[in-house]
Design an enzyme around this catalytic site. Structure first.
Site, PDB file in Angstrom:
ATOM      1  CE  LYS A   1      31.676  41.842  47.914  1.00  0.00           C
ATOM      2  NZ  LYS A   1      32.843  41.358  46.998  1.00  0.00           N
TER       3      LYS A   1
ATOM      4  CE1 TYR B   1      30.115  43.281  41.754  1.00  0.00           C
ATOM      5  CE2 TYR B   1      31.856  41.845  40.853  1.00  0.00           C
ATOM      6  CZ  TYR B   1      31.438  43.245  41.408  1.00  0.00           C
ATOM      7  OH  TYR B   1      32.441  44.380  42.021  1.00  0.00           O
TER       8      TYR B   1
ATOM      9  CG  ASP C   1      31.151  34.547  42.537  1.00  0.00           C
ATOM     10  OD1 ASP C   1      30.975  34.251  43.583  1.00  0.00           O
ATOM     11  OD2 ASP C   1      31.464  35.500  41.728  1.00  0.00           O
TER      12      ASP C   1
ATOM     13  NE  ARG D   1      56.147  38.256  42.396  1.00  0.00           N
ATOM     14  CZ  ARG D   1      57.213  37.518  41.768  1.00  0.00           C
ATOM     15  NH1 ARG D   1      56.494  36.287  41.475  1.00  0.00           N
ATOM     16  NH2 ARG D   1      58.376  37.819  41.604  1.00  0.00           N
TER      17      ARG D   1
END
Length: 384
Positions: A203, A105, A178, A52
């Site tokens: 994406k 979004y 973004d 982590r």
């Protein structure tokens, strides 16, 4: 490796991805481990103690992300929304205020309206392509962040990054951009004054519809350190196999984006002349209100295309349902072409709000297939 020394495609292929020193493997290994043997108490080997907190495969991706965005620090997360949440809770406190796009979004809107608002974060939606409206939305002393998407999802509006950065810094706030729709290949917000870049690496960066992830890239090393602390403390990290898949995708980002843009431009030309289409939303069109700004800050105009059906909402849904080669699915940026009805799919969470999208809107993620096949599919989907 930096943009000062190498071109974009070279960075995408090599940054953070030197051959493995032990075996000579030219592709970074997948370190599929949760923990690491330490040389002594308090002496973790190469700084690795728990995945982590740090993982060599994720570190390779993070170094590559920073290089291709022209940033000082890159951080990889389990999803784009995990990256967004970590950013908000790092730079904001309860009682702070954020200006967001009035066409954000749907998942971002949900994060602000259903999650961050309960935490005490206030927000105002404004048209970010109107600098006077953004200034009017500011609350000096309380506005901590301007949250920009450009181009926006799904209306493909364009924000002037340099202008928004100047306004944010005038009020001692920050600008987060973004950059998912454009990708670092077409646009690099940090070079235009942004403080943080956000990606859904699911994406275009991943590019093959086979991995979910997110990223933050910062221009300032100190902010990068703060974000890295929260990345570890909050724990929504990118797994090693996901990081490896994303790195694999980034290697071909440049050549894929060129084809995405080529195909999108052909499709925009076709849709612009079709009687079943009322209007086409694409920054590459000279009639687009943000075309001049897009031409200034983007190298090309991307693979995302939206249009409004002349026959209204029912026709928009019918077009989506009739498509065959364009897959009816959410998400975007993969090698295959996708079609969706934002009002009932990706942006359903914004229904009934000021951010609700038009019901006659269709969004295309134009892939890299043979463009004539894509045009033929649209011909039959649009009907006579």
């Amino acid at each position: 490796m930096t943009a000062n020394n190498y071109g974009f495609d070279t960075l995408a292929i090599h940054a953070g991805q030197e051959p493995d020193p032990r075996t000579g493997a030219v592709v970074p290994p997948i370190y599929q481990t949760s923990t690491y043997a330490q040389d002594a108490v308090g002496a973790p080997r190469l700084g690795y103690e728990y995945s982590r907190s740090g993982n060599p495969t994720r570190d390779a991706l993070q170094e590559c992300l920073a290089a291709i965005e022209g940033g000082r620090r890159g951080l990889a997360f389990a999803s784009g929304l995990a990256a967004e949440d970590t950013l908000l809770r790092t730079v904001c406190r309860p009682g702070d205020h954020v200006v967001i796009p009035n066409d954000a979004y749907g998942g971002t809107f949900r994060l602000f309206s259903k999650v961050a608002e309960k935490w005490g974060l206030d927000w105002t939606a404004a048209p970010l392509d109107d600098i006077d409206a953004v200034r009017a939305a500011f609350r000096p002393g309380h506005t901590r962040l301007i949250w920009s998407e450009t181009p926006t999802n799904p209306l493909l509006n364009v924000n002037d990054i340099a202008q928004l950065a100047a306004l944010a810094h005038e009020y001692d706030a920050m600008l987060a951009v973004d950059n998912t729709f454009a990708s670092p290949y077409l646009q690099q917000p940090l070079t235009l004054g942004a403080d943080v870049v956000i990606h859904s690496t699911t994406k275009y960066l991943g590019g093959h519809s086979d991995v979910v992830g997110g990223a933050l890239v910062t221009a300032d090393a100190g902010l990068g350190d703060e974000l890295a602390f929260h990345q570890n403390a909050m724990g929504a990290v990118n797994g090693p196999f996901d990081a490896w898949l994303t790195l694999r995708g980034i290697k071909t980002l440049g050549v894929r984006m060129d084809r995405h843009c080529d195909n999108a431009e052909r499709i925009v030309g076709y849709l612009s002349e079709h009687p079943a289409v009322a209007s086409v939303l694409y920054p590459g069109l000279e009639t687009h209100p943000g075309h001049e700004v897009a031409a200034k800050q983007m190298s090309r105009f991307g693979g995302m295309v939206s249009f409004r059906a002349a026959g209204g909402p029912e026709q928009a849904v019918a077009i989506c349902n009739r498509a065959k080669l364009f897959v009816l699915a959410e998400s975007l940026g993969g090698v295959e072409s996708l079609i969706e009805h934002p009002g009932q799919m990706t942006h359903l969470s914004a229904a009934g709000s000021a951010l609700e999208v038009p019901a006659d809107l269709v969004r295309l993620s134009v892939g890299i297939e043979t463009v004539d096949d894509l045009l033929a599919d649209l011909e039959q989907a649009l009907g006579s």
